[in-house]
Design a protein around this motif. Sequence first.
Motif, PDB file in Angstrom:
ATOM      1  N   TRP A 133      16.799  39.206 -70.880  1.00 39.36           N
ATOM      2  CA  TRP A 133      15.646  39.210 -69.860  1.00 39.36           C
ATOM      3  C   TRP A 133      15.996  39.848 -68.511  1.00 39.36           C
ATOM      4  CZ3 TRP A 133      10.898  38.695 -68.888  1.00 39.36           C
ATOM      5  CH2 TRP A 133      10.078  38.534 -67.643  1.00 39.36           C
ATOM      6  N   THR A 186      16.318  35.584 -58.398  1.00 37.95           N
ATOM      7  CA  THR A 186      16.240  34.070 -59.095  1.00 37.95           C
ATOM      8  C   THR A 186      17.386  33.835 -60.085  1.00 37.95           C
ATOM      9  OG1 THR A 186      13.682  34.345 -58.986  1.00 37.95           O
ATOM     10  CG2 THR A 186      14.700  32.792 -60.309  1.00 37.95           C
ATOM     11  N   LEU A 187      17.759  34.918 -60.810  1.00 35.77           N
ATOM     12  CA  LEU A 187      18.697  34.699 -61.651  1.00 35.77           C
ATOM     13  C   LEU A 187      20.111  34.595 -60.966  1.00 35.77           C
ATOM     14  CD1 LEU A 187      17.854  37.607 -64.433  1.00 35.77           C
ATOM     15  CD2 LEU A 187      17.733  34.950 -64.581  1.00 35.77           C
ATOM     16  N   THR A 191      21.366  29.141 -63.044  1.00 38.04           N
ATOM     17  CA  THR A 191      22.543  28.836 -63.736  1.00 38.04           C
ATOM     18  C   THR A 191      23.700  29.785 -64.157  1.00 38.04           C
ATOM     19  OG1 THR A 191      21.916  29.539 -66.052  1.00 38.04           O
ATOM     20  CG2 THR A 191      20.881  27.348 -65.200  1.00 38.04           C
ATOM     21  N   GLN A 194      22.495  32.243 -66.269  1.00 42.12           N
ATOM     22  CA  GLN A 194      21.674  33.304 -65.604  1.00 42.12           C
ATOM     23  C   GLN A 194      22.192  34.397 -64.692  1.00 42.12           C
ATOM     24  OE1 GLN A 194      18.969  30.123 -64.144  1.00 42.12           O
ATOM     25  NE2 GLN A 194      17.216  31.475 -65.116  1.00 42.12           N
ATOM     26  N   MET A 197      24.034  36.731 -67.059  1.00 45.38           N
ATOM     27  CA  MET A 197      23.052  37.720 -67.385  1.00 45.38           C
ATOM     28  C   MET A 197      22.661  38.885 -66.286  1.00 45.38           C
ATOM     29  SD  MET A 197      19.252  36.241 -68.751  1.00 45.38           S
ATOM     30  CE  MET A 197      19.792  35.021 -69.968  1.00 45.38           C
TER      31      MET A 197
ATOM     32  N   LEU B 219      13.572  32.150 -75.397  1.00 44.03           N
ATOM     33  CA  LEU B 219      14.423  32.310 -74.117  1.00 44.03           C
ATOM     34  C   LEU B 219      14.150  30.899 -73.211  1.00 44.03           C
ATOM     35  CD1 LEU B 219      16.270  33.968 -72.234  1.00 44.03           C
ATOM     36  CD2 LEU B 219      14.058  34.921 -71.259  1.00 44.03           C
ATOM     37  N   HIS B 223      17.584  28.011 -72.387  1.00 50.83           N
ATOM     38  CA  HIS B 223      18.137  27.525 -71.055  1.00 50.83           C
ATOM     39  C   HIS B 223      17.246  26.324 -70.512  1.00 50.83           C
ATOM     40  CE1 HIS B 223      20.684  31.276 -70.902  1.00 50.83           C
ATOM     41  NE2 HIS B 223      19.618  31.783 -71.685  1.00 50.83           N
ATOM     42  N   ALA B 226      16.348  25.595 -66.646  1.00 47.26           N
ATOM     43  CA  ALA B 226      16.359  26.912 -65.824  1.00 47.26           C
ATOM     44  C   ALA B 226      15.244  27.230 -64.959  1.00 47.26           C
ATOM     45  CB  ALA B 226      17.043  27.986 -66.699  1.00 47.26           C
ATOM     46  N   THR B 227      15.267  27.692 -64.039  1.00 49.11           N
ATOM     47  CA  THR B 227      14.233  28.498 -63.292  1.00 49.11           C
ATOM     48  C   THR B 227      14.353  29.842 -63.462  1.00 49.11           C
ATOM     49  OG1 THR B 227      14.536  26.592 -61.370  1.00 49.11           O
ATOM     50  CG2 THR B 227      12.898  28.467 -60.994  1.00 49.11           C
ATOM     51  N   TRP B 228      13.066  30.523 -63.670  1.00 51.59           N
ATOM     52  CA  TRP B 228      12.901  31.973 -64.042  1.00 51.59           C
ATOM     53  C   TRP B 228      12.175  32.561 -62.617  1.00 51.59           C
ATOM     54  CZ3 TRP B 228      16.120  33.502 -67.728  1.00 51.59           C
ATOM     55  CH2 TRP B 228      16.532  32.469 -68.481  1.00 51.59           C
TER      56      TRP B 228
END
Lengths: 326, 228
Positions: A133, A186-187, A191, A194, A197, B219, B223, B226-228
Amino acid sequence: MYSQALDQRDESPRGVDDAARLARFDERVAAEDKIEPNDWMPAAYRKTLIRQISQHAHSEIIGMQPEGNWLTRAPSLRRKAVLLAKVQDEAGHGLYLYAAAETLGITREELVDQLLTGKAKYSSIFNYPTLTWADMGAIGWLVDGAAIMNQVPICRCSYGPYARAMVRICKEESFHQRQGFEIMLTLSRGTDEQKAMAQDALDRWWWPSLMMFGPHDASSVHGEQSMTWKIKRFSNDELRQKFVDATVPQADFLGLRVPDDELRYDAGSGHYVFGEPDWDEFAAVLRGEGPCNEQRMAHRRRAHDDGAWVREAAEAHAAKHKAAVA
Amino acid sequence: MVSATSELLPLADGCLILSHRLSEWMSNAPTMEEDIALGNIALDLLGQARGLLQVIGDETGVTEDELAYFREPQEFRNPLICELPNGDFAFTMARQLFVDIWLAHVWSELAATASDEQVRGVAEKAIKENAYHRRHSSSWVVRLGDGTDESRRRMETATEALWPYRGEIADDRWYDAVDAALTEATLTMPPRDAWTQRSSLDGWHTEHLGYLLAEMQSLARAHPGATW
């Protein structure tokens, strides 16, 4: 998005064209006058524009694939909506650019045929895969960011329809770039997974993004002609430097590391000094040996072939209807 | 796992799942114009779904994303026709017309009768969007039905394959509208009293929804939190 191959040589424009008309054309271009479809132009100018605009259009159409790859897995409904809008924008840019190319006396069908037969190229960046993503963030931030660097000067291109198309496209690209950066932000504030990633995506997209500006000026096959014609305004290396200067502080803000051991800020020049992209890899991807070249082209051909009966039916219906009215 | 009950769920889930299916067309459509059009319709349907899921979420104390990504297949209430795989362009367009006609009726009823202001707002906006969608799908059904021999055969096949899945969306008005559209396309509507599949209202689905959700939710579920 963006077509990188601004760098191919045409035959000399001096020759068969009438000297007086050519002189008048050169004067107009030098005076920043816009050349319009019905104006006289040198054959080589027309040919260069057709190639450049159509390569840009092809890039938009092929560029739908790597991002379309995550439409069905977008991790929130808001992200899904934004990504859908973005991929749809790309189809719109493609259509818009094919229309601009058509003003030069070639049909969309001919141009699409050149793409499908492999005669025409598209930006090699789309031959890289979107594996996570975070690639949706990296593409928006880096790839669209590089595209903007390349395209904003084209808003002042000497050919009117291309310049005007680019004004609108740049506005949308600028939105795309911001949404990409926002995904990365944001990523990188998320976490550990993230953040990893996001770093992985930067690692994979950084160098291909630098390659989007094309080879070094010294080794570019591109002559002075596109500059004189005011199709192109800055050299490859100038644009690449601008991109690095703008992007490195953004990576710092994200807390991500640019994957270049040679990268440093040079206070004297006010620019970043950076390492060499792997030009062998660049050449290989252009030759068709990138990770996704075959996949992207097979996808495009399949979609085109699968749609043939639909296009035929639409034409048949229109013909019947026309006959009935007449 | 998240769960919710609401009279709005069939509509919200129907829009969500059909939007997802349409999004699968992106970069695969027969023309560039259709890539754009199908993307537009997918976006509208997603917006409609979100508008309703937010209302449902507020009532049940969950977010739109929890409803979309953390419910199990049997918690979904979309009409089965929305979850069927896209098939060819004829199947997608015939399905779209069938659903568009259903949605036209549902949205206008909701705009007139919903007590919730937010729901009425979603419905009023959707009515305008639906009018465009319906023009698009019906014009394609006509072009394909009355196009070439191949397109006609494909449209007939699509109509027949979809017919058992009309149960959740068909009423007299729906039949009349579908009949008119198919007649214009020089096609014959299958019998109104033919058999229908059972509905999703008790959690019954086709096998296809599980795969659709496995992909859509993968996805977000990898997670949780989690915030996207």
